[in-house]
Design an enzyme around this catalytic site. Sequence first.
Site, mmCIF file in Angstrom:
data_model
loop_
_atom_site.group_PDB
_atom_site.id
_atom_site.type_symbol
_atom_site.label_atom_id
_atom_site.label_comp_id
_atom_site.label_asym_id
_atom_site.label_seq_id
_atom_site.Cartn_x
_atom_site.Cartn_y
_atom_site.Cartn_z
ATOM 1 N N CYS A 287 3.037 0.068 -1.801
ATOM 2 C CA CYS A 287 2.438 -1.035 -2.558
ATOM 3 C C CYS A 287 3.457 -2.029 -3.100
ATOM 4 C CB CYS A 287 1.550 -0.493 -3.676
ATOM 5 S SG CYS A 287 2.414 0.396 -4.993
ATOM 6 N N HIS A 345 0.244 1.055 -9.388
ATOM 7 C CA HIS A 345 -0.049 0.248 -8.207
ATOM 8 C C HIS A 345 0.462 -1.157 -8.479
ATOM 9 C CE1 HIS A 345 -1.799 -1.207 -4.578
ATOM 10 N NE2 HIS A 345 -2.641 -2.016 -5.201
ATOM 11 N N ASP A 368 -3.790 -8.858 -3.482
ATOM 12 C CA ASP A 368 -3.234 -7.524 -3.215
ATOM 13 C C ASP A 368 -3.143 -7.278 -1.718
ATOM 14 O OD1 ASP A 368 -2.431 -4.923 -3.156
ATOM 15 O OD2 ASP A 368 -4.094 -4.127 -4.332
#
Length: 689
Positions: A287, A345, A368
């Site tokens: 991530c 995250h 994202d």
Amino acid sequence: MDYKQQVIHNTGGQSHLQLSLVNFEVKENSISHKTQGLSETHLVVRRGKPFKVTLLFDGRAWNPHTERLVLLVRLGNLAQRIPVLFSEEWSNLQRWSATVHPRDRHACSVSINICSPVLSSVGVYQLLVEIETIRDIRTYLVGKFMLLCNPWLREDPVYMPDDALIEEYVKSDCGWVYCGTSTNVQRRPWSFGQYEPGVLEACLTLLQVSLQHQHNSHSDYISRADPVYLSLVLCGMVNSNDDLGVLAGKWQGDYSDGVKPTDWTGSAQILNRWLSSKFKPVRYGQCWVFASVLCTVMRVLGIPSRVVTVFNAAHDTDHNTTIEEYYTTTGEKLNLSKDSIWNFHVWVECWMRRPDLSPGFDGWQVVDPTPQERSGGLFRCGPCPVTAIKQRCLSVLYDTPFLYASVDGDVRRLIVHNGQVVGQTVDSETVGQLICTKSIGSDSPCNLTKTYKGLKICRTFSSLSADVGAKSPSLEVSLSMEGLPVLGQSICLCVKVTNRSNHRRVLRENINAQLKEYNSNPEMTFWTEHKEVHIQPNKELMLRHTIPYSDYALILGYDSVVNAAVVIQDSLTNESILSAQEFTMGCVPITMEIEGGDSVLLKKEKTVYVTFTNHLDKPMPGAVLSVEGSGLLQGKKEARVGLLQPGEKIEQKVSIKATSHGTKLLVATLSHSNNSITISRSYHKVSVI
């Protein structure tokens, strides 16, 4: 930068005026447009702001009464003809213009101020010059320029009103990514590297090879004026799940056929590797790597962006905004749910106006690129207004329900025995417990939690027994750490038990510790204890436990995450109460000292002294100290010691030489030669001047 003429079209007879050279005035324009360092070979300018190009003619001056100058700008199949006019007025930001001030006309040259519309499409443009007379037209292909968004211009949708913000979120080429847990926030530096050679070209190439461009290049070129559209396209292009994207993701297993995600320290190497391989996915990302690369791309294109970490981020697969977790009566976490909570995250926030939405949703937007769920048929997420998440406006585009659950969902923890639920808790506070980014102008974290989360009615936990439904427990249990756990030292856990009843109770305590990845459920139990506990009525009891280093020495490393859980059972009332805690391990730092300070001159050698001291109370076999740094060192330098005794040092002296300007990173790692566990990793920023 001078481009020689290239005649690509000629009609009529011989023209008396011929174009000899075109000077793109790169130095002056790059300073004016704040694009210094983005490219060594092309002019880079920002939309809505004039830039100067000087035409040099062969033999004589231009006569505007008999010779008409027309510029042509082309982006793919889009083209615009721009007559060159004399004017002292400001440009109209709604259309292309080309003006000559009287003072810019000389004997054999003329300087033209070209201005693009404020909503021009981002991309690589061709520039052509036409010289028209009553007898003929001669056309010259004179070169290319790159056009980016303009956060300094009020009319641009990415406008930011504060120069300090633009400095941080557009121009800064180095930052920090926060990781670990909410109770032990760790940080790793990241070199965004927008001034590294090839990075701008890679970012613009992403647009050219996108699915949207391949499907309909004409529509794609037009849509590139909109930062919302750019965010959608580039978010999907940073991962390679659907297209010719940059990064392949991998979260467990063997990384020997690529680079382990924790070994990356910057975006430039990733983007250049992707570009030079003809768009093969770079292995591997997780991530923070996906997010940091996207942040680089957006900053390069002029869209203010920042990397944001959500601690205890929920991944809600069934879209009910509740995350289910399952535990045994001995406190072991089970892999029974598709939902998960990541210790952290990382995603990106991009700054832009949202004219596609109702008023109130301008500003920071979550984008994202980590491939988790599909949005619009592709692995991407956002852009979603942060305001929409806070206000729970779940119908707002894009992906608001999923992102809301990520930061503000409930956690339902269930204790199961023989297929039956024997206890549960509902936790409304853990998810999104801390949300942060790098502070403006400093290396400290900036807490963004309140920008995502409003007031929420918190539900208290409940207990289930075999005979009755949910009720308020007469037992309370909490698990905590005693101090920050450090590799090489014992881990100290503390269990607090409170008996709210008027009766003496005999309880059973089951406590265990499991190794887990930051984004998944635990993998293995490496320590456990069980014992009987007696507690008096209306009393508190403190139970302390120690996990010695020898129990985890071959299991935990500097970036390991531990899930510790305790279950207290009362066999008389059938109550089972759970408390869980996740934590990361701290480590002894590696010191790095650069001779003469942390600022180095381009292409000048400097010596770096790297040292690690064994602070353990036992020898460390097979110690390996390695140092690397993109743009500073060729390859990895290693020093080895067969047996590093307590108090002894392992040292290494390396020479560095910077190959380009900007902020670079040195990375030092201490590991065992007989396994893959990393004991310590430290970073050191180097400024190249």
